[in-house]
Design a protein around this motif. Sequence first.
Motif, short mmCIF file in Angstrom:
data_model
loop_
_atom_site.label_atom_id
_atom_site.label_comp_id
_atom_site.label_asym_id
_atom_site.label_seq_id
_atom_site.Cartn_x
_atom_site.Cartn_y
_atom_site.Cartn_z
N GLY A 1 0.81 -1.21 0.00
CA GLY A 1 0.00 0.00 0.00
C GLY A 1 0.84 1.26 0.00
O GLY A 1 2.04 1.24 0.34
N ASP A 2 0.19 2.38 -0.36
CA ASP A 2 0.80 3.69 -0.58
C ASP A 2 2.09 3.94 0.21
O ASP A 2 2.06 4.07 1.43
N VAL A 3 3.20 4.04 -0.49
CA VAL A 3 4.47 4.40 0.15
C VAL A 3 4.46 5.91 0.39
O VAL A 3 4.26 6.70 -0.54
N ALA B 1 7.04 10.62 -2.78
CA ALA B 1 7.90 11.82 -2.82
C ALA B 1 7.35 12.87 -1.87
O ALA B 1 6.53 13.70 -2.24
N GLY B 2 7.77 12.81 -0.61
CA GLY B 2 7.35 13.80 0.38
C GLY B 2 5.87 13.79 0.68
O GLY B 2 5.32 14.77 1.18
N GLY B 3 5.19 12.68 0.39
CA GLY B 3 3.76 12.56 0.64
C GLY B 3 2.90 12.87 -0.57
O GLY B 3 1.69 12.65 -0.53
N PHE B 4 3.51 13.38 -1.66
CA PHE B 4 2.74 13.76 -2.85
C PHE B 4 3.46 13.31 -4.11
O PHE B 4 4.49 13.89 -4.48
N GLY B 5 2.94 12.32 -4.79
CA GLY B 5 3.45 11.93 -6.09
C GLY B 5 4.73 11.10 -6.04
O GLY B 5 5.14 10.59 -4.99
N ASN C 1 -4.21 9.88 -7.42
CA ASN C 1 -4.62 11.25 -7.72
C ASN C 1 -3.47 12.26 -7.69
O ASN C 1 -3.61 13.37 -8.19
N HIS C 2 -2.31 11.87 -7.13
CA HIS C 2 -1.14 12.75 -7.15
C HIS C 2 -0.15 12.35 -8.25
O HIS C 2 1.03 12.70 -8.17
N ALA C 3 -0.63 11.65 -9.25
CA ALA C 3 0.26 11.12 -10.29
C ALA C 3 1.11 12.19 -10.95
O ALA C 3 2.26 11.94 -11.32
N TRP C 4 0.59 13.41 -11.08
CA TRP C 4 1.27 14.43 -11.88
C TRP C 4 1.98 15.48 -11.02
O TRP C 4 2.38 16.52 -11.52
N HIS C 5 2.17 15.20 -9.74
CA HIS C 5 2.69 16.22 -8.82
C HIS C 5 4.13 16.61 -9.12
O HIS C 5 4.51 17.76 -8.90
N HIS C 6 4.95 15.68 -9.60
CA HIS C 6 6.36 15.97 -9.88
C HIS C 6 6.64 15.86 -11.37
O HIS C 6 6.21 14.92 -12.03
N ALA D 1 1.11 12.26 7.84
CA ALA D 1 1.54 13.61 8.21
C ALA D 1 1.84 13.69 9.71
O ALA D 1 1.19 13.02 10.53
N ALA D 2 2.81 14.55 10.08
CA ALA D 2 3.04 14.85 11.49
C ALA D 2 1.74 15.40 12.08
O ALA D 2 1.09 16.26 11.45
N PRO D 3 1.28 14.93 13.23
CA PRO D 3 -0.05 15.28 13.74
C PRO D 3 -0.32 16.78 13.89
O PRO D 3 -1.47 17.20 13.77
N GLY D 4 0.71 17.58 14.15
CA GLY D 4 0.47 19.00 14.41
C GLY D 4 -0.28 19.73 13.31
O GLY D 4 -1.18 20.53 13.60
N GLY D 5 0.07 19.49 12.06
CA GLY D 5 -0.57 20.18 10.95
C GLY D 5 -2.05 19.84 10.82
O GLY D 5 -2.90 20.75 10.80
N PRO D 6 -2.43 18.56 10.74
CA PRO D 6 -3.85 18.22 10.69
C PRO D 6 -4.64 18.69 11.90
O PRO D 6 -5.79 19.16 11.76
N ILE D 7 -4.06 18.60 13.10
CA ILE D 7 -4.77 19.06 14.29
C ILE D 7 -5.05 20.55 14.19
O ILE D 7 -6.17 21.01 14.48
N ALA D 8 -4.04 21.32 13.77
CA ALA D 8 -4.23 22.77 13.63
C ALA D 8 -5.32 23.08 12.60
O ALA D 8 -6.13 24.00 12.79
#
Length: 269
Positions: free
Chosen positions: A8-10, A41-45, A66-71, A213-220
């Motif tokens: 599953g998703d790396v 790649a950093g969570g996106f693509g 859905n992030h196929a074209w990010h990079h 993701a590190a929890p701080g961002g989503p929590i904020a």
Amino acid sequence: MLRVLFVGDVYGAPGRRVLGAHLPVLRHRFDFVVVNGENAAGGFGLHREAADGILRAGAGCITLGNHAWHHKDVFSLMLDEERYPIVRPLNYTDPGTPGVGWRSFDVRAADGTTERLTVVNLLGRVFMEAVANPFRAMDELLERPDLGNVFVDFHAEATSEKAALAWHLDGRVAAVIGTHTHVPTADTRVLSGGTAFQTDAGFTGPRDSVIGAAPGGPIAKFLTERPHRFGVAEGPAELNGVIVQMAGGRALGVDRYRYVEGEDDGHSQ
């Protein structure tokens, strides 16, 4: 019979790390490995460094979402079909879309027989971006001869859409395994017509996170109702996957697989 491992998703560097360390230990147990690199790649693509790492670890095919074209890297990777066996969502149907939505491989099984394996990537439409109908796209693809054992990575948000597609394809493909939501589901089974199904394979990335993701961002974001930057979490990573045994276009068995860095040697369920 083919034994196929789907990972599953790396997700980000932690996902690439655990895949690079643990997949080579597992690789000899399977005839073929498919890895979803959607968030590598950093969570996106996907970029070249991530693709190279996934292939070095033992993957025979990389699927996206859905992030196929990010990079920008991904466009040149898709042109290099021999070195980079990448499958992007089939239901991007514009004729100018780079890459391919399915690939067939002739795989030599442990018993010496050769089975054809076709890997398909599909994108869901419920709560997702606008793409062509994945149900119709698969119906059209399955009109082709000689696809052999068809494995579908359905990258979708809604559990209902994933289950509906699996039942729609039951008996016509060997497996429909969901990705995108990053949480492994407990509905692993072979449907009545012989199609292996699991709503979501889970992800391969940092365990102590909010789906990577590190929890701080989503929590904020939830607290303030405003956008916040999400960073990749640190700490131990986990690898989640699904093992499908297949032959003659049907699944003979299916199991979940999970490994956590520093915790165990991995186990099937």
